[in-house]
Design a protein around this motif. Structure first.
Motif, PDB file in Angstrom:
ATOM      1  N   ILE A 101      -7.554  18.618  18.555  1.00  0.00           N
ATOM      2  CA  ILE A 101      -6.431  18.907  17.703  1.00  0.00           C
ATOM      3  C   ILE A 101      -6.130  17.552  16.974  1.00  0.00           C
ATOM      4  CG2 ILE A 101      -3.939  19.331  17.653  1.00  0.00           C
ATOM      5  CD1 ILE A 101      -4.279  20.918  20.051  1.00  0.00           C
ATOM      6  N   GLU A 102      -6.131  17.598  15.648  1.00  0.00           N
ATOM      7  CA  GLU A 102      -5.984  16.301  14.803  1.00  0.00           C
ATOM      8  C   GLU A 102      -4.320  16.440  14.158  1.00  0.00           C
ATOM      9  OE1 GLU A 102      -6.596  14.566  10.391  1.00  0.00           O
ATOM     10  OE2 GLU A 102      -8.182  15.651  11.320  1.00  0.00           O
ATOM     11  N   THR A 103      -3.531  15.734  15.021  1.00  0.00           N
ATOM     12  CA  THR A 103      -2.203  15.778  14.654  1.00  0.00           C
ATOM     13  C   THR A 103      -1.929  15.245  13.251  1.00  0.00           C
ATOM     14  OG1 THR A 103      -1.081  13.598  15.537  1.00  0.00           O
ATOM     15  CG2 THR A 103      -1.311  15.934  17.018  1.00  0.00           C
ATOM     16  N   SER A 104      -0.610  15.780  12.419  1.00  0.00           N
ATOM     17  CA  SER A 104      -0.145  15.090  11.339  1.00  0.00           C
ATOM     18  C   SER A 104       0.216  13.412  11.746  1.00  0.00           C
ATOM     19  CB  SER A 104       1.283  15.402  11.075  1.00  0.00           C
ATOM     20  OG  SER A 104       2.094  14.477  10.300  1.00  0.00           O
ATOM     21  N   GLY A 105       0.029  12.601  10.992  1.00  0.00           N
ATOM     22  CA  GLY A 105       0.259  11.145  11.076  1.00  0.00           C
ATOM     23  C   GLY A 105       1.683  11.011  11.424  1.00  0.00           C
ATOM     24  N   LEU A 106       2.633  11.856  11.334  1.00  0.00           N
ATOM     25  CA  LEU A 106       3.915  11.575  11.632  1.00  0.00           C
ATOM     26  C   LEU A 106       4.500  12.336  12.943  1.00  0.00           C
ATOM     27  CD1 LEU A 106       5.329  12.293   8.014  1.00  0.00           C
ATOM     28  CD2 LEU A 106       4.777   9.899   9.052  1.00  0.00           C
ATOM     29  N   SER A 255       7.495  14.508   2.080  1.00  0.00           N
ATOM     30  CA  SER A 255       6.332  14.366   1.427  1.00  0.00           C
ATOM     31  C   SER A 255       6.434  15.508  -0.179  1.00  0.00           C
ATOM     32  CB  SER A 255       5.154  15.035   2.009  1.00  0.00           C
ATOM     33  OG  SER A 255       5.445  16.668   2.148  1.00  0.00           O
ATOM     34  N   VAL A 256       5.885  14.960  -1.132  1.00  0.00           N
ATOM     35  CA  VAL A 256       6.054  15.659  -2.543  1.00  0.00           C
ATOM     36  C   VAL A 256       4.566  15.996  -2.957  1.00  0.00           C
ATOM     37  CG1 VAL A 256       8.119  14.747  -3.142  1.00  0.00           C
ATOM     38  CG2 VAL A 256       6.012  13.766  -3.679  1.00  0.00           C
ATOM     39  N   VAL A 257       4.050  16.962  -3.753  1.00  0.00           N
ATOM     40  CA  VAL A 257       2.983  17.324  -4.321  1.00  0.00           C
ATOM     41  C   VAL A 257       3.195  17.234  -5.838  1.00  0.00           C
ATOM     42  CG1 VAL A 257       1.205  19.158  -4.615  1.00  0.00           C
ATOM     43  CG2 VAL A 257       2.341  18.992  -2.288  1.00  0.00           C
ATOM     44  N   LEU A 283       3.896   5.446   1.312  1.00  0.00           N
ATOM     45  CA  LEU A 283       2.896   5.134   2.671  1.00  0.00           C
ATOM     46  C   LEU A 283       1.654   5.626   2.338  1.00  0.00           C
ATOM     47  CD1 LEU A 283       5.645   6.049   5.408  1.00  0.00           C
ATOM     48  CD2 LEU A 283       4.979   3.701   4.785  1.00  0.00           C
ATOM     49  N   ARG A 284       1.310   6.860   1.772  1.00  0.00           N
ATOM     50  CA  ARG A 284       0.065   7.479   1.811  1.00  0.00           C
ATOM     51  C   ARG A 284      -0.031   8.474   0.620  1.00  0.00           C
ATOM     52  NH1 ARG A 284      -4.654   8.928   3.057  1.00  0.00           N
ATOM     53  NH2 ARG A 284      -5.262   9.932   5.015  1.00  0.00           N
ATOM     54  N   VAL A 285      -1.087   8.514  -0.054  1.00  0.00           N
ATOM     55  CA  VAL A 285      -1.445   9.370  -0.852  1.00  0.00           C
ATOM     56  C   VAL A 285      -2.896   9.855  -0.572  1.00  0.00           C
ATOM     57  CG1 VAL A 285      -1.747   9.626  -3.448  1.00  0.00           C
ATOM     58  CG2 VAL A 285       0.085   7.986  -2.842  1.00  0.00           C
ATOM     59  N   LYS A 286      -2.831  11.265  -0.765  1.00  0.00           N
ATOM     60  CA  LYS A 286      -4.064  12.061  -0.559  1.00  0.00           C
ATOM     61  C   LYS A 286      -4.227  13.363  -1.330  1.00  0.00           C
ATOM     62  CE  LYS A 286      -2.727  14.177   3.759  1.00  0.00           C
ATOM     63  NZ  LYS A 286      -2.885  14.376   5.197  1.00  0.00           N
ATOM     64  N   GLY A 287      -5.460  13.455  -1.805  1.00  0.00           N
ATOM     65  CA  GLY A 287      -5.595  14.737  -2.530  1.00  0.00           C
ATOM     66  C   GLY A 287      -6.732  14.765  -3.404  1.00  0.00           C
ATOM     67  N   TYR A 288      -6.824  15.609  -4.458  1.00  0.00           N
ATOM     68  CA  TYR A 288      -8.123  15.709  -5.186  1.00  0.00           C
ATOM     69  C   TYR A 288      -7.737  15.426  -6.800  1.00  0.00           C
ATOM     70  CZ  TYR A 288      -9.146  18.598  -1.249  1.00  0.00           C
ATOM     71  OH  TYR A 288      -9.191  18.966  -0.108  1.00  0.00           O
ATOM     72  N   ALA A 289      -8.553  14.833  -7.382  1.00  0.00           N
ATOM     73  CA  ALA A 289      -8.578  14.913  -8.885  1.00  0.00           C
ATOM     74  C   ALA A 289      -9.891  15.486  -9.688  1.00  0.00           C
ATOM     75  CB  ALA A 289      -8.442  13.344  -9.528  1.00  0.00           C
ATOM     76  N   SER A 290      -9.665  15.952 -10.732  1.00  0.00           N
ATOM     77  CA  SER A 290     -10.858  16.277 -11.680  1.00  0.00           C
ATOM     78  C   SER A 290     -11.204  15.016 -12.820  1.00  0.00           C
ATOM     79  CB  SER A 290     -10.261  17.440 -12.471  1.00  0.00           C
ATOM     80  OG  SER A 290     -11.370  17.943 -13.418  1.00  0.00           O
ATOM     81  N   VAL A 291     -12.416  14.697 -13.046  1.00  0.00           N
ATOM     82  CA  VAL A 291     -12.751  13.795 -13.976  1.00  0.00           C
ATOM     83  C   VAL A 291     -13.475  14.432 -14.871  1.00  0.00           C
ATOM     84  CG1 VAL A 291     -13.904  11.709 -13.887  1.00  0.00           C
ATOM     85  CG2 VAL A 291     -12.873  12.102 -12.036  1.00  0.00           C
ATOM     86  N   ALA A 292     -13.011  14.127 -16.192  1.00  0.00           N
ATOM     87  CA  ALA A 292     -13.812  14.644 -17.347  1.00  0.00           C
ATOM     88  C   ALA A 292     -15.422  14.544 -17.374  1.00  0.00           C
ATOM     89  CB  ALA A 292     -13.203  14.014 -18.636  1.00  0.00           C
ATOM     90  N   GLY A 293     -16.157  15.356 -17.506  1.00  0.00           N
ATOM     91  CA  GLY A 293     -17.683  15.392 -17.727  1.00  0.00           C
ATOM     92  C   GLY A 293     -18.305  15.227 -16.192  1.00  0.00           C
ATOM     93  N   VAL A 326      -0.880  14.729  -2.625  1.00  0.00           N
ATOM     94  CA  VAL A 326       0.270  14.451  -1.714  1.00  0.00           C
ATOM     95  C   VAL A 326       0.929  13.242  -1.538  1.00  0.00           C
ATOM     96  CG1 VAL A 326       1.249  15.141   0.640  1.00  0.00           C
ATOM     97  CG2 VAL A 326      -0.640  16.597  -0.208  1.00  0.00           C
ATOM     98  N   VAL A 327       1.971  13.017  -1.844  1.00  0.00           N
ATOM     99  CA  VAL A 327       2.473  11.471  -1.606  1.00  0.00           C
ATOM    100  C   VAL A 327       3.654  11.544  -0.629  1.00  0.00           C
ATOM    101  CG1 VAL A 327       3.821   9.706  -2.823  1.00  0.00           C
ATOM    102  CG2 VAL A 327       2.401  11.373  -3.877  1.00  0.00           C
ATOM    103  N   ILE A 328       3.377  10.665   0.324  1.00  0.00           N
ATOM    104  CA  ILE A 328       4.340  10.681   1.368  1.00  0.00           C
ATOM    105  C   ILE A 328       4.978   9.401   1.916  1.00  0.00           C
ATOM    106  CG2 ILE A 328       4.362  10.843   4.147  1.00  0.00           C
ATOM    107  CD1 ILE A 328       1.796  12.535   4.167  1.00  0.00           C
ATOM    108  N   ALA A 329       6.395   9.327   2.122  1.00  0.00           N
ATOM    109  CA  ALA A 329       7.041   7.906   2.204  1.00  0.00           C
ATOM    110  C   ALA A 329       8.363   8.418   3.043  1.00  0.00           C
ATOM    111  CB  ALA A 329       7.709   7.418   0.874  1.00  0.00           C
ATOM    112  N   GLU A 330       8.801   7.293   3.280  1.00  0.00           N
ATOM    113  CA  GLU A 330      10.414   7.332   3.988  1.00  0.00           C
ATOM    114  C   GLU A 330      11.268   8.162   3.235  1.00  0.00           C
ATOM    115  OE1 GLU A 330      11.847   4.675   6.885  1.00  0.00           O
ATOM    116  OE2 GLU A 330       9.902   3.371   6.466  1.00  0.00           O
TER     117      GLU A 330
END
Length: 350
Positions: A101-106, A255-257, A283-293, A326-330
């Protein structure tokens, strides 16, 4: 394993960006002869960690053995999410030998341990151990309090004084509940940083705990699986800041997306994330991005201003090429408009 034997569960906890998913991925690929199942709990509704792990599925841990609980702490949603998920994993054929079980960091691990006392599952599973990951560089830098040494001194002098930040309470609860500590990213901390991190952990631990240095999640599964700790029967030995509370909340964090446009250069996104961490205390940013080409998706993982990125898999033919972070902060540090203005300036200007 016989049907009468309790199914062992390992709880993997640790602060945001400490390397939990990297560890789980290593265990999936090096299970030590066990058939594994994985439960991933994320803070935020973009399933980054679950998607990463499913892409690494192998016969001893196939994709159907990986379940994700997003946008909700499993210690707060026991009846609705956690118990049905565990029951579904136990019903798999063939049955898993071990659940991770991998818990949330919070997440606070102790309330999760209490869930194992639920009548529907308490005779069927046992907590083999609680593994806490700690980022050596972050711990050494004292990021869990404005001045760790001074706060420790004040707490020792007067137990009624509370000078801790919410982050420090999460960190300390995770350490207090653990059976073993994995000190991650020791190369970034250096020998002095590792020594300092070990001092901080020793000061916070309620009992002597083994501390193992781990780089890139690589650890012999024999070190952390098969501990037979039965942690659910040892609640008094795992003190928590929240022992006097009937429940707990995560209102200190938010958290906000953010949807981001296609990139021309990943370095530009890295620079923007660094600026965001420094200017808005993210505190934390994670997710995906699309790069042209580029035919592959860019995976982005950031802890504070430390940003890592890599191409993780090709875009699927029926998949929209869009970026989401996803951006996470206090809570008090979250300004959605300001975050969007940094990460997606073109959209913010529209």
């Amino acid at each position: 394993m016989t049907d009468l034997a309790k199914l062992p569960v390992t709880v993997i906890t640790g602060f945001l960006g400490s390397g939990k998913t990297t560890l789980v991925r290593h265990l999936m690929q090096n299970p030590g002869g066990r058939r594994l199942a994985v439960v991933v709990n994320e803070f935020g509704d973009v399933g980054v960690d679950g998607d990463i792990l499913k892409s690494c599925a192998i016969p001893d841990c196939p994709a159907e053995n990986i379940m994700e609980l997003a946008n909700g702490c499993i210690c707060c949603t026991v009846a609705d999410d956690f118990i049905p998920t565990i029951e579904a994993l136990m019903a798999l054929d063939p049955r898993p030998d071990h659940i991770l079980i991998e818990t949330s960091g919070l997440a606070l691990p102790k309330p999760l341990l209490k869930a194992f006392d639920w009548p529907d599952i308490r005779s069927k599973i046992t907590v083999d151990g609680v593994i806490a990951l700690a980022d050596a560089e972050a711990v050494a830098a004292g990021r869990f309090a404005p001045d760790v040494a001074r706060v420790d001194a004040q707490r020792l002098a007067d137990d009624s004084i509370d000078h801790e930040t919410p982050l420090s309470e999460v960190f300390e609860d995770q350490i207090s509940c653990a059976d073993i500590i994995l000190l991650t990213k020791p190369d970034l901390a250096g020998p002095d940083g590792v020594a300092r991190a070990k001092e901080v952990i020793a000061a916070e631990a309620p009992r002597p705990l083994p501390v193992v240095e781990v780089a890139e999640g690589v650890v012999d599964p024999r070190v952390i699986l098969g501990l037979e700790a039965a942690a659910e029967d040892d609640m008094d030995g795992r003190p928590s800041h929240h022992d006097d509370h009937d429940d707990h909340e995560h209102d200190d964090f938010e958290s906000v997306v953010i949807d981001i446009p296609e990139l021309s250069d990943p370095a530009d996104l890295v620079s923007r994330i660094e600026d965001l961490a420094n200017s808005q205390n993210i505190l934390r940013v994670k997710g995906y991005a699309s790069v042209a080409g580029k035919p592959m998706r860019l995976l982005v993982q950031a802890v504070g201003a430390r940003v890592r990125h890599q191409y993780d898999r090709p875009w699927k033919p029926d998949e929209a090429r869009r970026g989401r972070l996803v951006v996470i902060a206090e809570h008090d540090d979250v300004n959605v408009d300001a975050i969007r203005a940094v990460l997606a300036p073109a959209e913010a200007a529209e």
